[in-house]
Structures are given as structure tokens and as C-alpha cells.
Design a protein around this motif. Structure first.
Motif, short mmCIF file in Angstrom:
data_model
loop_
_atom_site.label_atom_id
_atom_site.label_comp_id
_atom_site.label_asym_id
_atom_site.label_seq_id
_atom_site.Cartn_x
_atom_site.Cartn_y
_atom_site.Cartn_z
N GLN A 211 44.06 71.14 65.68
CA GLN A 211 43.65 72.37 65.02
C GLN A 211 42.17 72.38 64.66
N ARG A 212 41.57 71.21 64.55
CA ARG A 212 40.16 71.10 64.18
C ARG A 212 39.30 70.57 65.32
N CYS A 213 39.90 70.27 66.44
CA CYS A 213 39.19 69.63 67.55
C CYS A 213 38.46 70.66 68.40
N LEU A 214 37.16 70.45 68.62
CA LEU A 214 36.37 71.39 69.41
C LEU A 214 36.82 71.44 70.86
N SER A 215 37.36 70.36 71.38
CA SER A 215 37.88 70.40 72.75
C SER A 215 39.04 71.39 72.83
N TYR A 216 39.96 71.28 71.89
CA TYR A 216 41.08 72.22 71.87
C TYR A 216 40.60 73.64 71.63
N LEU A 217 39.73 73.83 70.65
CA LEU A 217 39.31 75.16 70.24
C LEU A 217 38.51 75.88 71.32
N THR A 218 37.75 75.15 72.12
CA THR A 218 36.93 75.79 73.15
C THR A 218 37.64 75.90 74.50
N ILE A 219 38.81 75.28 74.63
CA ILE A 219 39.51 75.30 75.92
C ILE A 219 40.90 75.94 75.81
N GLU A 220 41.75 75.36 75.00
CA GLU A 220 43.15 75.80 74.93
C GLU A 220 43.34 76.99 73.99
N HIS A 221 42.58 77.03 72.93
CA HIS A 221 42.77 78.04 71.88
C HIS A 221 42.44 79.44 72.37
#
Length: 318
Positions: A211-221
Motif C-alpha cells: 500500500q505504501r510501495c512506489l513500485s506498486y503505486l506506479t505500476i499496479e495501482h
């Protein structure tokens, strides 16, 4: 079916010939109690964020024999993607793994060749290949196969090689003549990766909150990037390598030798102004056969806008 014994040495030699950086083999079994507990706790506390697929097929993740009936051995391979040439610091940044062609395609081709090598010798064997395409705990099986250990940033670290590797597996219904032994963790008291995370997504060693990871937020989110995370995005528009850049083991990393994973001259030439005016047609040409398609054009523009707006805000504040 006649029982055959696969030669681990021959398979490893072929894997290296095909360009893989490492290969190991583990007997198929249930995931150990410690890692099972960690996975269930991670899911129960919602640290997978919007990746709902991580909640699917948990039992298959914990027992590969449920994913492919009859599996006896798991062949795990690693492919180096550490870049020889980095994107210019003054430009926006992509995660290193996304510099070249989509790793799924590159890995699948090499895994298929390794699978064909095995089938040529043992045509009655049954096998399946995987590369981030099924409910497989890849880092766990790479560890079980002796390739390395899982670091505090949750990435697999290969001794004297670092953590910039793609992982893939071949499940096969045959035993091998020898199996590899898991390596002990060698991170010691180091917490540089934990300290380097811009958003504190590595909440504690070995625990990543997506929820706080920039990899997740810029790709999956999908949707807007939360302001708290957006303020830490810096110049990243696809993924984040801060924890890997901080890891002392990556001082041993060597440039990848797989041409398909190298960045194109067009990508290397991109500057911020080019990103700000990126059209759909340019996006499709730039990222044809690229993992960056995962974020889609709209997602990439969102990331560029977020990075640009916070850069302006920081300049005003200064």
C-alpha cells in the motif's frame, strides 16, 4: 510411467549455456511452516493492497504439487537484468527491470529451450514452465534451490551477484540425481534497504506493505497516487529501485549480457520535456514488447504528472 533420474549437472550446464545466471533444483514439497505463516499473515493484514490475485489459490502457492499434479522437482533459474547503461539522472526514471523487452517473453523463451533440452532426453516426462505467471512463490523456491536468500527488502539476493535477477521455474514430474541446499541469510545486522525506502513501505525486515510501495503505486495501482506517497516519488515514473540501490550486495552486480534486456537508444535519449509531451503513438512505439505496458498509457501519464507536480512544489518550497 518409467522412472527416470534427471542429471542436475546436465540441466545446470544447459541453463548456463542458454544465458541464465544461476540454476538450482529443489524437491517439490509443501512450503515450510515459517513461510506459510508469513504469507498468511501478510495477506490477512492487507499488505497485498489492490493485488487481489495474491489472495487467490493460496493452497496452490503453498504446495506446488496442487498446481501441477505429480510434480517431483522444481528447477529454479535466475537471469541478470542489472543495466550496463543507466537512464540519465536528469530524466525521469524507470525501474531497471523495465529497461528492455518484457521479461516474461525473454524468460519464457529461455525456459522453453531448457524444457526442450530435458524433453529431448526424457520424452515421457511431464513439465510446466512459469515466470511470474502463476501462483508460485518464486523467491521461496529459488531459496530452496540454493540460488540465494531473501533479503530484508524481500528480494532474492544471490551471493556475490546481488538482487537484480528475474526468476523462473520448471516443474517436472521426475526426480533428479541431486538436490541443492538452501543458503542461510547473509544480511546480518544491515538495514540499509529498510532505511532507504522513500515511503517506509518496508515496515520491518522482510515485511513489505504494498500500500505504501512506489513500485506498486506506479505500476499496479489504479487511480490517484496518495499524496503522502506522491510527495516521495522524486523522478520515478515506473517502479522504484531505492532498496536495491542501497543494498551492499549489489556492489557485486555485473551488467546483464542479454541484449533483449538492454534499453533502446530512443529510451536513453528521452528527457523530461519528451515525457511531458508523450503521445499514445509514441508510447506504443517506445514500449512495444515492454513490461511498462503494465501501467498503461494513462497510468504512466499519471505518474509523470505526479512526479512533475511534486518537483514544482518542492522548488517553490525551497
Amino acid at each position: 510411467m518409467e522412472t527416470v533420474i534427471l542429471s542436475a549437472a546436465q540441466m545446470k550446464a544447459e541453463a548456463l549455456r542458454l544465458g541464465f545466471s544461476a540454476c538450482g533444483i529443489a524437491p517439490a514439497d509443501t512450503v515450510d511452516a515459517t513461510n506459510e505463516s508469513s504469507l498468511r499473515q501478510w495477506l490477512a493484514t492487507g499488505k497485498q493492497a489492490g493485488m487481489g490475485y495474491m489472495q487467490n489459490h493460496t493452497e496452490k502457492r503453498l504446495d506446488p504439487r496442487l498446481l501441477m499434479e505429480g510434480t517431483q522437482s522444481i528447477i529454479s533459474v535466475a537471469l541478470n537484468y542489472y543495466p550496463e547503461q543507466l537512464l540519465p539522472k536528469e530524466s525521469y526514471q524507470l525501474a531497471w527491470y523495465a529497461y528492455g523487452s518484457d521479461y516474461h517473453d525473454v524468460m519464457r523463451a529461455k525456459l522453453t529451450s531448457l524444457q526442450a533440452f530435458i524433453l529431448a532426453q526424457f520424452p515421457t516426462s511431464v513439465s510446466r514452465i512459469f515466470c511470474d505467471t502463476a501462483p508460485v512463490l518464486e523467491r521461496y523456491w529459488a531459496w530452496r534451490a540454493g540460488l540465494g536468500w531473501v533479503g530484508k527488502h524481500t528480494q532474492l539476493i544471490l551471493p556475490s551477484a546481488g538482487s537484480c535477477f528475474f526468476l523462473g521455474e520448471i516443474f517436472i514430474d521426475q526426480p533428479t540425481d541431486t538436490y541443492d541446499i538452501p543458503l542461510p541469510a547473509r544480511c546480518g545486522s544491515c538495514t540499509q534497504c529498510v532505511n532507504a525506502c522513500p515511503t517506509g513501505a518496508i515496515e520491518s525486515p522482510y515485511v513489505l506493505n504494498a500500500q505504501r510501495c512506489l513500485s506498486y503505486l506506479t505500476i499496479e495501482h489504479r487511480g490517484d497516487i496518495p499524496p503522502a506517497a506522491g510527495s516521495k516519488i522524486g523522478n520515478k515514473i515506473y517502479g522504484c529501485d531505492e532498496c536495491q540501490q542501497a543494498c551492499p550486495w549489489n556492489r557485486f552486480a555485473t551488467p546483464c549480457q542479454t541484449p533483449e534486456l538492454h534499453p533502446s537508444p530512443t529510451l536513453l535519449a528521452m528527457r523530461k520535456n519528451d515525457w511531458h509531451t508523450l503521445t499514445v503513438a509514441q508510447y506504443k512505439a517506445l514500449f512495444k514488447n515492454s513490461a511498462v505496458k503494465r501501467a498503461k498509457y494513462e497510468g504512466l501519464l499519471r505518474n509523470i504528472t505526479t512526479a512533475s507536480s511534486h518537483a514544482v512544489a518542492n522548488e517553490v518550497a525551497e
